[in-house]
Design a protein around this motif. Sequence first.
Motif, PDB file in Angstrom:
ATOM      1  N   TYR B  58       0.868  -1.193   0.000  1.00 10.92           N
ATOM      2  CA  TYR B  58       0.000   0.000   0.000  1.00 10.92           C
ATOM      3  C   TYR B  58       0.900   1.236   0.000  1.00 10.92           C
ATOM      4  O   TYR B  58       1.892   1.285   0.702  1.00 10.92           O
ATOM      5  CB  TYR B  58      -0.884   0.008   1.255  1.00 10.92           C
ATOM      6  N   MET B  59       0.511   2.230  -0.792  1.00  7.49           N
ATOM      7  CA  MET B  59       1.258   3.499  -0.769  1.00  7.49           C
ATOM      8  C   MET B  59       0.285   4.628  -1.078  1.00  7.49           C
ATOM      9  O   MET B  59      -0.549   4.505  -1.971  1.00  7.49           O
ATOM     10  CB  MET B  59       2.388   3.477  -1.797  1.00  7.49           C
ATOM     11  N   ASN B  60       0.386   5.728  -0.323  1.00 10.92           N
ATOM     12  CA  ASN B  60      -0.434   6.892  -0.659  1.00 10.92           C
ATOM     13  C   ASN B  60       0.480   8.068  -1.017  1.00 10.92           C
ATOM     14  O   ASN B  60       1.709   7.940  -1.022  1.00 10.92           O
ATOM     15  CB  ASN B  60      -1.434   7.223   0.458  1.00 10.92           C
ATOM     16  N   SER B  61      -0.128   9.207  -1.303  1.00  7.18           N
ATOM     17  CA  SER B  61       0.669  10.336  -1.776  1.00  7.18           C
ATOM     18  C   SER B  61       1.586  10.880  -0.686  1.00  7.18           C
ATOM     19  O   SER B  61       2.648  11.424  -0.974  1.00  7.18           O
ATOM     20  CB  SER B  61      -0.246  11.434  -2.318  1.00  7.18           C
ATOM     21  N   GLY B  62       1.181  10.716   0.579  1.00  2.00           N
ATOM     22  CA  GLY B  62       2.068  11.113   1.678  1.00  2.00           C
ATOM     23  C   GLY B  62       3.346  10.286   1.642  1.00  2.00           C
ATOM     24  O   GLY B  62       4.445  10.791   1.907  1.00  2.00           O
ATOM     25  N   ILE B  64       4.735   8.932  -1.050  1.00  2.00           N
ATOM     26  CA  ILE B  64       5.556   9.378  -2.184  1.00  2.00           C
ATOM     27  C   ILE B  64       6.343  10.635  -1.790  1.00  2.00           C
ATOM     28  O   ILE B  64       7.512  10.792  -2.139  1.00  2.00           O
ATOM     29  CB  ILE B  64       4.653   9.647  -3.419  1.00  2.00           C
ATOM     30  N   GLY B  65       5.701  11.505  -1.022  1.00  2.00           N
ATOM     31  CA  GLY B  65       6.386  12.718  -0.541  1.00  2.00           C
ATOM     32  C   GLY B  65       7.600  12.372   0.311  1.00  2.00           C
ATOM     33  O   GLY B  65       8.658  12.998   0.200  1.00  2.00           O
ATOM     34  N   VAL B  68      10.514  11.473  -1.817  1.00  2.00           N
ATOM     35  CA  VAL B  68      11.180  12.657  -2.392  1.00  2.00           C
ATOM     36  C   VAL B  68      12.162  13.251  -1.383  1.00  2.00           C
ATOM     37  O   VAL B  68      13.320  13.544  -1.710  1.00  2.00           O
ATOM     38  CB  VAL B  68      10.149  13.727  -2.827  1.00  2.00           C
ATOM     39  N   THR B  69      11.718  13.419  -0.137  1.00  2.00           N
ATOM     40  CA  THR B  69      12.623  14.015   0.856  1.00  2.00           C
ATOM     41  C   THR B  69      13.801  13.078   1.155  1.00  2.00           C
ATOM     42  O   THR B  69      14.921  13.532   1.374  1.00  2.00           O
ATOM     43  CB  THR B  69      11.869  14.392   2.150  1.00  2.00           C
ATOM     44  N   LEU B  71      15.137  11.069  -1.064  1.00  2.00           N
ATOM     45  CA  LEU B  71      16.003  11.213  -2.242  1.00  2.00           C
ATOM     46  C   LEU B  71      16.905  12.452  -2.108  1.00  2.00           C
ATOM     47  O   LEU B  71      18.107  12.393  -2.391  1.00  2.00           O
ATOM     48  CB  LEU B  71      15.138  11.326  -3.509  1.00  2.00           C
ATOM     49  N   TYR B  90       2.719   0.359  -9.239  1.00  2.00           N
ATOM     50  CA  TYR B  90       3.630   1.301  -8.577  1.00  2.00           C
ATOM     51  C   TYR B  90       4.648   1.902  -9.552  1.00  2.00           C
ATOM     52  O   TYR B  90       5.078   3.033  -9.377  1.00  2.00           O
ATOM     53  CB  TYR B  90       4.314   0.632  -7.378  1.00  2.00           C
ATOM     54  N   ILE B  93       2.951   4.786 -10.935  1.00  2.00           N
ATOM     55  CA  ILE B  93       2.921   5.924  -9.996  1.00  2.00           C
ATOM     56  C   ILE B  93       4.271   6.640  -9.998  1.00  2.00           C
ATOM     57  O   ILE B  93       4.340   7.870  -9.972  1.00  2.00           O
ATOM     58  CB  ILE B  93       2.539   5.446  -8.583  1.00  2.00           C
ATOM     59  N   THR B  97       4.424  10.530 -11.073  1.00  2.00           N
ATOM     60  CA  THR B  97       4.973  11.528 -10.154  1.00  2.00           C
ATOM     61  C   THR B  97       6.397  11.943 -10.560  1.00  2.00           C
ATOM     62  O   THR B  97       7.012  12.755  -9.894  1.00  2.00           O
ATOM     63  CB  THR B  97       5.012  10.979  -8.715  1.00  2.00           C
ATOM     64  N   ARG B  98       6.868  11.337 -11.634  1.00  5.85           N
ATOM     65  CA  ARG B  98       8.174  11.629 -12.220  1.00  5.85           C
ATOM     66  C   ARG B  98       9.350  11.334 -11.286  1.00  5.85           C
ATOM     67  O   ARG B  98      10.436  11.865 -11.441  1.00  5.85           O
ATOM     68  CB  ARG B  98       8.197  13.069 -12.764  1.00  5.85           C
TER      69      ARG B  98
END
Lengths: 248, 116
Positions: B58-62, B64-65, B68-69, B71, B90, B93, B97-98
């Motif tokens: 399971y993954m939500n947009s939080g 993915i954020g 990013v941090t 990374l 996934y 996704i 979200t690039r």
Amino acid sequence: MEEQQHPSEKKTPRDAANWAGRVDKLHVSGVSPEALNLNVEGRRVLSPLQGFGQMWQKTYRMRLPRSVATPETVISTWKERYAEFWPKGNRFYAPLTGIRPGEVGVINATQGPMRLSTGVLVLYSDDTSFTFMTPEGHPFAGWITFSAHEEGEDVTVAQAQLLLRPGDPIYELGFKMFGSRTEDKMWQHTVASLGAALGSPGDVETEIVCVDRRRQWSQFGAVKHNAIFRTTLGAPMRGIRRLAGPRR
Amino acid sequence: MQDAQVVMTVRKASDSVSVIDIEGEITSFVEDALNRAHAEASEGATKAVVLNFDGLDYMNSGGIGLLVTMLIRANRQGQKLAAYGLNEHYRQIFELTRLDEAIGIYDDERQALGSL
């Protein structure tokens, strides 16, 4: 011997319906005809990794009594009445089908002499959160996540969180001079209005973190998509075209 | 605040490469677990971190954020980030979200390690 399963062959995950499908370029449909729809159609969406300026995480949150709203109530109210909570001078035209994954909303805003027409893609949506992703030309490249969760026994936390980079060098300069403060005021107003609509007016807590101090000079050319320039400078031409009437 | 529904296990693939095996959910509630795993993976002379999403369910947009941090933090430490075990959903996704432009995506661990 047990047969290995390729990752792409796994069963459909629980979150599959919550995400937008593949979107190469944005397409606007089903928004009010009164919306000025510029700088969205055909544009690609951007993550915080693609913008020009420094990367910021900005969080605006409010604590509400659980007796007033559960996380699900907060998010359903936010989705249904999203446009009402914005400050004067800013309009959000939601798609007629509502805030659902893959839908595109249009934004019209006015700040002094500047005009802005842009939009957002609904990247993700479930019962306790939803996320918008911005297109090329938007003042910032990134995501806005609206969410609600339980805290202890009696509290529901409602929050808007932005993860962004200003989209081009002009936006970055504007962000430093006044844009960041303007944005803080806008989201503080939005979260406070949500609380008031739920019957619990109160203070909005703001947390700002610089995630990445570096600027991405490779994105300098994004200035050609700048939606404020294109909307503001294009206004006289649109006025002339309206006066001239429809083409034969 | 909800509990993190995830287990992250860190192992060394070599002196300079760590692998984080992720079992469970990636949401905004796993921030502490992800930070701890990345800190452990960064110990020593780590030049690359590989994320194994084989157990992701399971993954939500939080979530993915948070990636990013993570990374950005990895880049600041001069580390490369790669991933494998993502199913078609996934992967899509990551493309949408690039994130795939900044994190190398591979079919399996052998390919991921071979790319570093």
